[in-house]
Motif scaffolding. Sequence first.
Motif, PDB file in Angstrom:
ATOM      1  N   VAL A  34       0.653  -1.214  -0.038  1.00 54.42           N
ATOM      2  CA  VAL A  34       0.136  -0.396   0.386  1.00 54.42           C
ATOM      3  C   VAL A  34       0.456   1.380  -0.325  1.00 54.42           C
ATOM      4  N   ARG A  35      -0.237   2.396  -0.730  1.00 54.66           N
ATOM      5  CA  ARG A  35       1.234   3.637  -0.911  1.00 54.66           C
ATOM      6  C   ARG A  35       0.189   4.871  -0.222  1.00 54.66           C
ATOM      7  N   LEU A  36       0.387   5.576   0.089  1.00 50.75           N
ATOM      8  CA  LEU A  36      -0.528   6.855   1.278  1.00 50.75           C
ATOM      9  C   LEU A  36       0.415   7.911  -0.099  1.00 50.75           C
ATOM     10  N   GLN A  37      -0.958   8.780  -0.541  1.00 47.87           N
ATOM     11  CA  GLN A  37      -0.330  10.222  -0.636  1.00 47.87           C
ATOM     12  C   GLN A  37      -1.175  10.933   0.091  1.00 47.87           C
ATOM     13  N   TYR A  38      -0.950  12.073   0.581  1.00 45.91           N
ATOM     14  CA  TYR A  38      -1.357  13.347   1.035  1.00 45.91           C
ATOM     15  C   TYR A  38      -1.339  14.674   0.535  1.00 45.91           C
ATOM     16  N   ARG A  39      -2.637  15.828   0.815  1.00 41.64           N
ATOM     17  CA  ARG A  39      -2.183  16.860   0.105  1.00 41.64           C
ATOM     18  C   ARG A  39      -2.974  17.572   0.759  1.00 41.64           C
ATOM     19  N   THR A  40      -2.872  19.154   1.664  1.00 40.75           N
ATOM     20  CA  THR A  40      -3.935  19.404   2.464  1.00 40.75           C
ATOM     21  C   THR A  40      -4.200  20.952   2.000  1.00 40.75           C
ATOM     22  N   ARG A  55      -5.247  10.021  -0.598  1.00 34.59           N
ATOM     23  CA  ARG A  55      -5.832   8.918  -0.924  1.00 34.59           C
ATOM     24  C   ARG A  55      -4.741   7.786  -1.327  1.00 34.59           C
ATOM     25  N   LEU A  56      -5.404   6.885  -1.049  1.00 38.70           N
ATOM     26  CA  LEU A  56      -4.930   5.301  -0.712  1.00 38.70           C
ATOM     27  C   LEU A  56      -4.554   4.294  -2.087  1.00 38.70           C
ATOM     28  N   PHE A  57      -3.443   4.063  -2.063  1.00 42.15           N
ATOM     29  CA  PHE A  57      -3.468   3.417  -3.229  1.00 42.15           C
ATOM     30  C   PHE A  57      -2.878   1.371  -2.998  1.00 42.15           C
ATOM     31  N   ASN A  58      -3.354   0.688  -3.475  1.00 40.93           N
ATOM     32  CA  ASN A  58      -3.274  -0.525  -3.935  1.00 40.93           C
ATOM     33  C   ASN A  58      -2.020  -0.939  -5.237  1.00 40.93           C
ATOM     34  N   ASP A  59      -0.550  -1.373  -4.338  1.00 47.28           N
ATOM     35  CA  ASP A  59       0.331  -1.646  -5.347  1.00 47.28           C
ATOM     36  C   ASP A  59      -0.136  -3.030  -5.814  1.00 47.28           C
ATOM     37  N   SER A 115     -16.132  -0.564   5.554  1.00 46.75           N
ATOM     38  CA  SER A 115     -16.980  -1.427   4.602  1.00 46.75           C
ATOM     39  C   SER A 115     -15.690  -1.160   3.411  1.00 46.75           C
ATOM     40  N   GLY A 116     -15.788  -2.193   2.851  1.00 47.86           N
ATOM     41  CA  GLY A 116     -15.567  -1.550   1.484  1.00 47.86           C
ATOM     42  C   GLY A 116     -13.794  -2.776   1.153  1.00 47.86           C
ATOM     43  N   GLY A 117     -13.888  -2.599   0.125  1.00 47.75           N
ATOM     44  CA  GLY A 117     -12.072  -3.327  -0.902  1.00 47.75           C
ATOM     45  C   GLY A 117     -11.700  -2.640  -1.852  1.00 47.75           C
ATOM     46  N   LEU A 118     -10.369  -2.781  -1.501  1.00 47.91           N
ATOM     47  CA  LEU A 118      -9.475  -1.868  -2.516  1.00 47.91           C
ATOM     48  C   LEU A 118      -8.599  -3.118  -3.104  1.00 47.91           C
ATOM     49  N   SER A 119      -9.003  -2.995  -4.557  1.00 46.11           N
ATOM     50  CA  SER A 119      -8.721  -3.573  -5.851  1.00 46.11           C
ATOM     51  C   SER A 119      -7.286  -3.615  -5.402  1.00 46.11           C
ATOM     52  N   PRO A 120      -6.739  -4.454  -6.526  1.00 43.83           N
ATOM     53  CA  PRO A 120      -5.088  -3.849  -6.678  1.00 43.83           C
ATOM     54  C   PRO A 120      -4.931  -3.258  -8.048  1.00 43.83           C
ATOM     55  N   GLY A 121      -4.199  -2.288  -7.863  1.00 41.20           N
ATOM     56  CA  GLY A 121      -3.742  -1.299  -8.804  1.00 41.20           C
ATOM     57  C   GLY A 121      -4.848   0.227  -8.535  1.00 41.20           C
ATOM     58  N   GLN A 122      -5.858   0.318  -7.813  1.00 41.40           N
ATOM     59  CA  GLN A 122      -6.534   0.881  -7.297  1.00 41.40           C
ATOM     60  C   GLN A 122      -5.645   1.458  -6.335  1.00 41.40           C
ATOM     61  N   ASN A 123      -7.182   2.723  -6.522  1.00 41.12           N
ATOM     62  CA  ASN A 123      -6.902   4.207  -4.952  1.00 41.12           C
ATOM     63  C   ASN A 123      -8.284   4.587  -4.763  1.00 41.12           C
ATOM     64  N   THR A 124      -8.181   4.540  -3.859  1.00 39.78           N
ATOM     65  CA  THR A 124      -9.399   4.933  -2.361  1.00 39.78           C
ATOM     66  C   THR A 124     -10.159   6.822  -3.783  1.00 39.78           C
ATOM     67  N   SER A 125      -8.871   7.628  -4.204  1.00 42.34           N
ATOM     68  CA  SER A 125      -9.512   8.585  -4.563  1.00 42.34           C
ATOM     69  C   SER A 125     -10.274   9.342  -3.473  1.00 42.34           C
ATOM     70  N   ASP A 126      -9.727  10.804  -3.785  1.00 39.41           N
ATOM     71  CA  ASP A 126     -10.451  11.179  -2.370  1.00 39.41           C
ATOM     72  C   ASP A 126     -10.765  11.276  -1.351  1.00 39.41           C
TER      73      ASP A 126
END
Length: 450
Positions: A34-40, A55-59, A115-126
Amino acid sequence: MSRNFGKLLVSLALPALLIAVTLAASPAAAAQAVRLQYRTSAPGATTAQAEPWLRLFNDGTTTIPLDQVKIRYYLTGTETYRFACSWAVVGCSTITGRFAPQEGGKQYLEVGFTSGGLSPGQNTSDMQLRFHRADWQTFAQGDDYSYGANTSYTDWDRIAVYVNGALAWGKPTGTEPDPDPTDPPTGGTGELFDDFTYTGPSDPRLAQRGWTVRSSSGGPGVPGATWSPSAVSFPGGLLTLDSSTNGTAAGTVQTELSTASRKFHEGTYAARVRFSDAPTSGPDGEHVVQTFFTITPLRYNLDPDYGELDFEYLPNGGWGEPSNILYTTSWETYQADPWQAVNTHTEERASFAGWHDLVIQVSGGRIKYYVDGRLFADHGDIYYPETPMWIMFNQWFIDLQGVAGTRTYRQQADYLYYSKNEVVAPATVLSRVAALRAGGTAFKDTVPNP
């Protein structure tokens, strides 16, 4: 075997062992990358409200269940904060937030998912998150470990991500336990049920079982009105509130039944309540409020620990409404004078006369209101209650219409049910109540005292 020969066997075995461990570990590491991106959107070093967007990424190569994910944002200072989700592609209703202390005057915000799931190659978006001090004072965020002034998304390792209890991204700071692989069990840890089989307002079992029939003066309602225990009765095992007025404050009687103990917080609240559109006697038209709710006392204006969760039915309107309306309202706080309300509400403009099963679920940062099994409202964020509450039923008048003649309005309740720390579906509430009654249980209280 000589000691040297033993050492030789160990030295030969170690490379093979390391290879085996590496081969065994690699698929797991790849699967949970997993990888996390941040902004404010609030980049100032001092602010009234911090606004971390994530934004949380599933790599990796397998789907990650989001209810196994915990994200920690680290702060300096021990102030009391309130968390909220402004907007999120995954839905703010699935996002939770809580603050936990650390040693040395620090703390962290832990963001989770229901709840929910994060598929490979996807991210949560904002995920547009925010938090502010409970007293709404400005604060310094420039020295917070996880803060950054960047207004564009960037990979950010000063925010930690745990998956199923294991650190999967970032560099935590401060002393802290690793999150549990799963949240603590949410099964009920106490149950209250009352069938309202009392002889009247002076029945000693009411006090013995933790009830108070109100007689003290004060709000809500018409100033100078009387709160009368004699207008509370229990015919046929039904809590009955008969509130009346002759158009004057001195001739106005309001009614209330309340738990004596504030020991109710997260869990499921339920009652079968009968609302009425017309008075049982006298001319119609008064702005009467018929309720089932929970509440915490307001210690001072804009007290951040205040909480209130309401079902309120207005058969003749009021508060600017011309006719019948049902409100569900969740409160953060309020100020009496000058009036300032910090709440959110959902309403339906229709008649709700008759019997209704009302359910409030309080769990995971969300408050869900149900009417007859139908989801009526879903609130949360700053309106989520922070402290234990009383449970109450009351019927009162917003104002007086000055119509001649005494008129009496009636509200009734058939049962009250509460399960501590458990989300109970409305249909399950009904089956549990039926089972308690079938077993001859008129009253049960295993909810621990605070």
